[in-house]
Design a protein around this motif. Sequence first.
Motif, PDB file in Angstrom:
ATOM      1  N   PRO A  72       1.102  -1.162   0.058  1.00 40.17           N
ATOM      2  CA  PRO A  72       0.380  -0.052  -0.314  1.00 40.17           C
ATOM      3  C   PRO A  72       1.186   1.111  -0.060  1.00 40.17           C
ATOM      4  O   PRO A  72      -0.324   2.221  -0.513  1.00 40.17           O
ATOM      5  CB  PRO A  72      -1.049   0.182   1.296  1.00 40.17           C
ATOM      6  CG  PRO A  72      -1.233  -1.372   1.752  1.00 40.17           C
ATOM      7  CD  PRO A  72       0.414  -2.319   0.757  1.00 40.17           C
ATOM      8  N   ASP A  73       2.063   1.252   0.289  1.00 42.66           N
ATOM      9  CA  ASP A  73       3.184   2.797   0.622  1.00 42.66           C
ATOM     10  C   ASP A  73       3.487   2.486  -0.698  1.00 42.66           C
ATOM     11  O   ASP A  73       4.090   3.777  -0.723  1.00 42.66           O
ATOM     12  CB  ASP A  73       4.101   1.931   1.507  1.00 42.66           C
ATOM     13  CG  ASP A  73       3.999   2.312   2.840  1.00 42.66           C
ATOM     14  OD1 ASP A  73       3.021   2.276   3.775  1.00 42.66           O
ATOM     15  OD2 ASP A  73       4.753   1.609   3.964  1.00 42.66           O
ATOM     16  N   ASP A  74       2.428   1.830  -2.139  1.00 42.21           N
ATOM     17  CA  ASP A  74       3.748   2.427  -2.908  1.00 42.21           C
ATOM     18  C   ASP A  74       2.638   3.628  -3.813  1.00 42.21           C
ATOM     19  O   ASP A  74       2.734   4.260  -5.405  1.00 42.21           O
ATOM     20  CB  ASP A  74       3.618   1.002  -4.418  1.00 42.21           C
ATOM     21  CG  ASP A  74       4.982   0.300  -4.030  1.00 42.21           C
ATOM     22  OD1 ASP A  74       6.138   0.875  -3.546  1.00 42.21           O
ATOM     23  OD2 ASP A  74       4.997  -1.124  -4.027  1.00 42.21           O
ATOM     24  N   HIS A  96      -5.267  -6.988  -7.032  1.00 44.17           N
ATOM     25  CA  HIS A  96      -4.348  -6.363  -6.116  1.00 44.17           C
ATOM     26  C   HIS A  96      -4.451  -5.457  -5.410  1.00 44.17           C
ATOM     27  O   HIS A  96      -3.847  -5.340  -4.107  1.00 44.17           O
ATOM     28  CB  HIS A  96      -3.086  -5.998  -7.543  1.00 44.17           C
ATOM     29  CG  HIS A  96      -2.687  -7.400  -8.255  1.00 44.17           C
ATOM     30  ND1 HIS A  96      -1.656  -8.425  -8.036  1.00 44.17           N
ATOM     31  CD2 HIS A  96      -2.437  -8.261  -9.385  1.00 44.17           C
ATOM     32  CE1 HIS A  96      -0.694  -9.053  -8.790  1.00 44.17           C
ATOM     33  NE2 HIS A  96      -1.561  -8.930  -9.597  1.00 44.17           N
ATOM     34  N   ASP A  97      -4.886  -4.917  -5.582  1.00 42.87           N
ATOM     35  CA  ASP A  97      -5.459  -3.521  -4.442  1.00 42.87           C
ATOM     36  C   ASP A  97      -5.115  -4.259  -3.125  1.00 42.87           C
ATOM     37  O   ASP A  97      -5.016  -4.113  -1.905  1.00 42.87           O
ATOM     38  CB  ASP A  97      -6.174  -2.448  -4.549  1.00 42.87           C
ATOM     39  CG  ASP A  97      -6.036  -1.259  -5.355  1.00 42.87           C
ATOM     40  OD1 ASP A  97      -4.973  -1.180  -6.057  1.00 42.87           O
ATOM     41  OD2 ASP A  97      -6.395  -2.049  -6.293  1.00 42.87           O
ATOM     42  N   THR A 101      -2.774  -5.077   0.876  1.00 40.01           N
ATOM     43  CA  THR A 101      -3.661  -5.367   2.046  1.00 40.01           C
ATOM     44  C   THR A 101      -4.247  -6.267   2.919  1.00 40.01           C
ATOM     45  O   THR A 101      -5.085  -6.616   3.851  1.00 40.01           O
ATOM     46  CB  THR A 101      -5.418  -4.086   2.121  1.00 40.01           C
ATOM     47  OG1 THR A 101      -5.982  -4.018   1.203  1.00 40.01           O
ATOM     48  CG2 THR A 101      -4.519  -2.767   1.744  1.00 40.01           C
ATOM     49  N   GLY A 102      -4.196  -7.176   1.901  1.00 33.54           N
ATOM     50  CA  GLY A 102      -4.362  -9.047   3.047  1.00 33.54           C
ATOM     51  C   GLY A 102      -6.192  -8.694   3.035  1.00 33.54           C
ATOM     52  O   GLY A 102      -6.335  -9.537   4.260  1.00 33.54           O
ATOM     53  N   GLN A 106     -11.288  -1.868   3.927  1.00 33.16           N
ATOM     54  CA  GLN A 106     -11.638  -0.419   4.245  1.00 33.16           C
ATOM     55  C   GLN A 106     -10.176  -0.120   4.538  1.00 33.16           C
ATOM     56  O   GLN A 106     -10.011   1.150   3.788  1.00 33.16           O
ATOM     57  CB  GLN A 106     -12.286  -1.033   6.280  1.00 33.16           C
ATOM     58  CG  GLN A 106     -13.331  -1.132   6.054  1.00 33.16           C
ATOM     59  CD  GLN A 106     -14.373  -0.326   5.756  1.00 33.16           C
ATOM     60  OE1 GLN A 106     -14.434   1.277   5.348  1.00 33.16           O
ATOM     61  NE2 GLN A 106     -15.380  -0.734   4.976  1.00 33.16           N
ATOM     62  N   ARG A 107      -9.483  -0.539   4.462  1.00 29.13           N
ATOM     63  CA  ARG A 107      -7.591  -0.069   4.573  1.00 29.13           C
ATOM     64  C   ARG A 107      -7.498   0.153   3.457  1.00 29.13           C
ATOM     65  O   ARG A 107      -6.893   0.650   2.333  1.00 29.13           O
ATOM     66  CB  ARG A 107      -7.007  -1.343   4.664  1.00 29.13           C
ATOM     67  CG  ARG A 107      -5.071  -0.631   5.044  1.00 29.13           C
ATOM     68  CD  ARG A 107      -4.153  -1.652   5.333  1.00 29.13           C
ATOM     69  NE  ARG A 107      -2.871  -1.481   5.487  1.00 29.13           N
ATOM     70  CZ  ARG A 107      -1.595  -1.692   5.529  1.00 29.13           C
ATOM     71  NH1 ARG A 107      -1.910  -3.547   5.569  1.00 29.13           N
ATOM     72  NH2 ARG A 107      -0.663  -1.669   5.441  1.00 29.13           N
ATOM     73  N   THR A 108      -8.102  -1.079   2.178  1.00 25.49           N
ATOM     74  CA  THR A 108      -8.262  -0.383   0.433  1.00 25.49           C
ATOM     75  C   THR A 108      -8.946   0.521   0.340  1.00 25.49           C
ATOM     76  O   THR A 108      -8.071   1.342  -0.583  1.00 25.49           O
ATOM     77  CB  THR A 108      -8.264  -2.040   0.332  1.00 25.49           C
ATOM     78  OG1 THR A 108      -8.112  -3.178  -0.201  1.00 25.49           O
ATOM     79  CG2 THR A 108      -7.733  -1.273  -1.635  1.00 25.49           C
TER      80      THR A 108
END
Length: 295
Positions: A72-74, A96-97, A101-102, A106-108
């Motif tokens: 995700p940092d990318d 892939h998104d 984030t596994g 919500q994180r995605t």
Amino acid sequence: MKKPEVSYGVIADCQFASGTPDFVGTIFDSDQTFRECYSLSPNKFQEAFDTFAQFEDMQFVLHLGDYVDRNPDDARVLDEISSNSGIEVKHLIGNHDLWATGGDVQRTMKMLKMGSRYMSEHIGGDNSHYRLIRLDSNELGPLEYKKGSIGNQIGMKVVEDMRREGLQQAYIWNGGFGERQLDWLDGELSYAEKLGEVAILSAHHQIFPPYVLNALNDTAIMDVIDAHKNVGMFINGHNHGGAFGTNNGINYETLPGMLSGDNNAYGIVRGYNERLEIKGYGRVSDRLIELPVME
């Protein structure tokens, strides 16, 4: 020259992965080879935005999913490029998104700055008759569930059952639409019809023509689309080789993935009263799409 009602950039599968060497492989169950050029993604992304910035009528950029490959940092590297351009980016969720984030939806969504997994909005100015409907094609299967969770296990079984039934696209990286989203899509298309709007549908996964990378329930999705007369185009990513097909008068455009190959891939969509145009750059083809006649 007549000005378009809508004008926006399109990119599929930038899929940046910092520090990852290029990879050459073959799409599973096919003879289609690909070369993933991870190190080139930011430069390609920058080139696309340099082009978009040359057009004063550019309203936004639509990224069709798989913004990053595994971290995700990318996304921050790509966000800086788009932010410097001053052009808004509208996102779709790609497989892939979610893997980055596994399976944390919500994180995605936070990574992609999305308030909802799928949404509908009028686009263009007051005189525009276009509606953009962004969809989430990751609901079926295990993609939107954390590994080891009950939802993930159920999703894996759905794919395994489909595989036993002989569905060619029955793999975990191909999602689909849930029943609730299909009902929502049906309602949004009916609403757009009442307003006299042409709907542009977008999702990450391919729907047509039939292929090993299609959404799991592609035919069910097309059944909903075919029940309406106001769909101008369905545009998606996921299949990095790109594709195009027409089914029951509906145009299905799969944009080639920016990640794959040395040559870039992006485009500009322009909507007029009677037609849609795609101006392609790199591996994206030009396309002229006549709009449906709404009675």
